[in-house]
Design a protein around this motif. Structure first.
Motif, PDB file in Angstrom:
ATOM      1  N   ALA A  61      26.767  54.310  18.255  1.00 52.18           N
ATOM      2  CA  ALA A  61      25.812  53.464  17.565  1.00 52.18           C
ATOM      3  C   ALA A  61      25.060  54.251  16.508  1.00 52.18           C
ATOM      4  CB  ALA A  61      24.818  52.887  18.568  1.00 52.18           C
ATOM      5  N   SER A  62      24.891  53.640  15.365  1.00 55.20           N
ATOM      6  CA  SER A  62      24.108  54.287  14.324  1.00 55.20           C
ATOM      7  C   SER A  62      22.620  54.084  14.568  1.00 55.20           C
ATOM      8  CB  SER A  62      24.501  53.761  12.941  1.00 55.20           C
ATOM      9  OG  SER A  62      24.359  52.354  12.923  1.00 55.20           O
ATOM     10  N   ASP A  63      22.273  53.032  15.326  1.00 50.02           N
ATOM     11  CA  ASP A  63      20.880  52.742  15.649  1.00 50.02           C
ATOM     12  C   ASP A  63      20.757  52.425  17.127  1.00 50.02           C
ATOM     13  OD1 ASP A  63      19.731  52.772  12.962  1.00 50.02           O
ATOM     14  OD2 ASP A  63      20.923  50.951  12.653  1.00 50.02           O
ATOM     15  N   VAL A  64      19.767  53.015  17.763  1.00 51.42           N
ATOM     16  CA  VAL A  64      19.401  52.650  19.131  1.00 51.42           C
ATOM     17  C   VAL A  64      17.930  52.284  19.079  1.00 51.42           C
ATOM     18  CG1 VAL A  64      19.165  53.428  21.512  1.00 51.42           C
ATOM     19  CG2 VAL A  64      21.108  54.202  20.135  1.00 51.42           C
ATOM     20  N   LEU A  65      17.616  51.042  19.441  1.00 44.56           N
ATOM     21  CA  LEU A  65      16.252  50.534  19.320  1.00 44.56           C
ATOM     22  C   LEU A  65      15.617  50.365  20.686  1.00 44.56           C
ATOM     23  CD1 LEU A  65      17.036  47.760  16.702  1.00 44.56           C
ATOM     24  CD2 LEU A  65      16.272  50.087  16.248  1.00 44.56           C
ATOM     25  N   ILE A  66      14.350  50.698  20.781  1.00 33.42           N
ATOM     26  CA  ILE A  66      13.580  50.482  22.000  1.00 33.42           C
ATOM     27  C   ILE A  66      12.302  49.769  21.607  1.00 33.42           C
ATOM     28  CG2 ILE A  66      12.313  51.567  23.897  1.00 33.42           C
ATOM     29  CD1 ILE A  66      14.323  53.888  23.712  1.00 33.42           C
ATOM     30  N   GLY A  67      11.954  48.717  22.315  1.00 34.22           N
ATOM     31  CA  GLY A  67      10.721  47.999  22.040  1.00 34.22           C
ATOM     32  C   GLY A  67       9.877  47.889  23.281  1.00 34.22           C
ATOM     33  N   LYS A  68       8.600  47.682  23.063  1.00 32.55           N
ATOM     34  CA  LYS A  68       7.712  47.507  24.213  1.00 32.55           C
ATOM     35  C   LYS A  68       6.624  46.533  23.845  1.00 32.55           C
ATOM     36  CE  LYS A  68       4.812  49.920  27.460  1.00 32.55           C
ATOM     37  NZ  LYS A  68       4.278  51.183  27.894  1.00 32.55           N
TER      38      LYS A  68
END
Length: 68
Positions: A61-68
């Motif tokens: 993956a070119s992007d790994v996103l984490i949200g909270k």
């Protein structure tokens, strides 16, 4: 075959949920962790995937996103 993805995790197919075009494949990688992949129904058929198969999850993956 060599693959550029460095994140390779062994597991066992826990479930396959077919869809109209894409299906989801749930892979148990141990420790109660399930990785879910959305792949085409054609790929599921070509790979002859069935529950209980030993597989390798490849993550590229070119992007790994984490949200909270």
């Amino acid at each position: 075959m060599k693959i550029s993805a460095r994140n390779q995790i062994s597991g066992t197919i826990a479930a396959i949920h077919p869809g109209a075009v894409n299906g989801t494949v749930k892979v148990d990688i141990g420790g109660g962790v399930i990785v879910t992949a959305s792949i085409t129904e054609e790929a599921i058929a070509d790979l002859a995937l069935v529950e209980g198969d030993a597989v390798t999850v490849l993550i590229k993956a070119s992007d790994v996103l984490i949200g909270k």
